[in-house]
Scaffold this motif. Structure first.
Motif, PDB file in Angstrom:
ATOM      1  N   TYR A 167      73.900 -46.514  62.858  1.00  0.00           N
ATOM      2  CA  TYR A 167      73.452 -47.623  62.002  1.00  0.00           C
ATOM      3  C   TYR A 167      72.541 -47.141  60.878  1.00  0.00           C
ATOM      4  O   TYR A 167      71.975 -47.943  60.150  1.00  0.00           O
ATOM      5  CB  TYR A 167      72.800 -48.739  62.815  1.00  0.00           C
ATOM      6  N   GLY A 168      72.375 -45.810  60.749  1.00  0.00           N
ATOM      7  CA  GLY A 168      71.788 -45.271  59.527  1.00  0.00           C
ATOM      8  C   GLY A 168      70.387 -44.687  59.546  1.00  0.00           C
ATOM      9  O   GLY A 168      69.845 -44.412  58.475  1.00  0.00           O
ATOM     10  N   PRO A 169      69.740 -44.452  60.703  1.00  0.00           N
ATOM     11  CA  PRO A 169      68.365 -43.947  60.633  1.00  0.00           C
ATOM     12  C   PRO A 169      68.234 -42.608  59.895  1.00  0.00           C
ATOM     13  O   PRO A 169      67.283 -42.416  59.126  1.00  0.00           O
ATOM     14  CB  PRO A 169      67.930 -43.835  62.095  1.00  0.00           C
ATOM     15  N   ILE A 170      69.185 -41.706  60.085  1.00  0.00           N
ATOM     16  CA  ILE A 170      69.098 -40.398  59.415  1.00  0.00           C
ATOM     17  C   ILE A 170      69.412 -40.549  57.930  1.00  0.00           C
ATOM     18  O   ILE A 170      68.673 -40.054  57.075  1.00  0.00           O
ATOM     19  CB  ILE A 170      70.034 -39.372  60.096  1.00  0.00           C
ATOM     20  N   SER A 190      79.383 -49.297  62.822  1.00  0.00           N
ATOM     21  CA  SER A 190      78.250 -48.468  62.395  1.00  0.00           C
ATOM     22  C   SER A 190      78.155 -48.410  60.876  1.00  0.00           C
ATOM     23  O   SER A 190      77.062 -48.536  60.308  1.00  0.00           O
ATOM     24  CB  SER A 190      78.402 -47.039  62.940  1.00  0.00           C
ATOM     25  N   LEU A 191      79.285 -48.229  60.223  1.00  0.00           N
ATOM     26  CA  LEU A 191      79.289 -48.130  58.762  1.00  0.00           C
ATOM     27  C   LEU A 191      78.821 -49.432  58.111  1.00  0.00           C
ATOM     28  O   LEU A 191      78.069 -49.414  57.126  1.00  0.00           O
ATOM     29  CB  LEU A 191      80.680 -47.741  58.259  1.00  0.00           C
ATOM     30  N   GLU A 192      79.250 -50.569  58.662  1.00  0.00           N
ATOM     31  CA  GLU A 192      78.808 -51.869  58.123  1.00  0.00           C
ATOM     32  C   GLU A 192      77.299 -52.029  58.286  1.00  0.00           C
ATOM     33  O   GLU A 192      76.607 -52.507  57.379  1.00  0.00           O
ATOM     34  CB  GLU A 192      79.538 -53.008  58.847  1.00  0.00           C
ATOM     35  N   LEU A 193      76.762 -51.621  59.438  1.00  0.00           N
ATOM     36  CA  LEU A 193      75.328 -51.710  59.669  1.00  0.00           C
ATOM     37  C   LEU A 193      74.560 -50.797  58.717  1.00  0.00           C
ATOM     38  O   LEU A 193      73.534 -51.187  58.151  1.00  0.00           O
ATOM     39  CB  LEU A 193      75.004 -51.347  61.119  1.00  0.00           C
ATOM     40  N   THR A 194      75.052 -49.577  58.535  1.00  0.00           N
ATOM     41  CA  THR A 194      74.383 -48.645  57.621  1.00  0.00           C
ATOM     42  C   THR A 194      74.355 -49.226  56.208  1.00  0.00           C
ATOM     43  O   THR A 194      73.330 -49.152  55.522  1.00  0.00           O
ATOM     44  CB  THR A 194      75.088 -47.269  57.624  1.00  0.00           C
TER      45      THR A 194
END
Length: 196
Positions: free
Chosen positions: A68-71, A93-97
């Motif tokens: 979900y994008g923390p990095i 995951s990509l939508e969340l990021t």
């Protein structure tokens, strides 16, 4: 069985939220079921973000297996002039990021499916908490595919739990001709620095 490395998780949506708090940033991130570590920022990810030097301030950077994008969001916050490619196979995951990047005004984050990333892009840095549980053959194929896209002066940082094979992965990388050294070690996690 649903895995966070499935392209389209069959798990029903259970939206949540986590806070990523580091000395230099505080990000509130949307999460959901069917993605990696939805209840909290994974300890390995946190150790990686606390241990690596600042990313290059321009050029193309890669978060391999972005979840979900923390990095990716940390890279983008620390290097606002760079383009950060957030790659995953999990569409949720990509939508969340994408939503997390938008909510923090990080418009140089590019969430993209692994099979849709432009082949000619070279990366000055790769940061990753790689999906060890996909198995060694798939892991080795994934790392080979992306590490070969480092620029000549590029560097990758991988966080791998000792009990999940960090030492054997370091040996394998060396056998493939990469310079792989242990950058840090904490709480049974290793940070591997990989260069050409």
């Amino acid at each position: 069985m649903a895995h966070y490395f499935s392209e389209r998780p069959q798990t029903g949506s259970r939206p949540g939220e986590v806070n990523l708090v580091l000395p230099d940033l505080h990000l509130r991130l949307e999460t959901d079921s069917g993605v990696f570590s939805p209840e909290r920022v994974d300890l390995g990810t946190r150790i990686l973000l606390e241990s690596v030097p600042p990313p290059p301030q321009e050029g193309d950077l890669l978060d391999l297996g972005c979840g979900y994008g923390p990095i990716a969001l940390t890279m983008a916050t620390r290097a606002p002039g760079a383009t950060v490619w957030a790659v995953d196979v999990n569409r949720r995951s990509l939508e969340l990021t994408a939503r997390n990047a938008q909510s923090h005004g990080l418009d140089k984050v590019r969430p993209i499916h692994a099979d849709e990333a432009p082949e000619d892009t070279k990366f000055r840095a790769i940061w990753s908490n790689p999906a060890i549980r996909i198995g060694k053959p798939a892991l080795h194929a994934m790392l080979t595919r992306w590490l070969t896209r480092l620029t000549p002066d590029g560097v990758a940082y991988l966080v791998v739990q000792k009990h999940l094979g960090s030492d054997s992965l370091q040996r394998w990388l060396g056998e493939q001709g990469w310079e792989a050294t242990r950058q840090a070690s904490r709480a049974a996690y290793r940070i591997l620095k990989v260069t050409r």
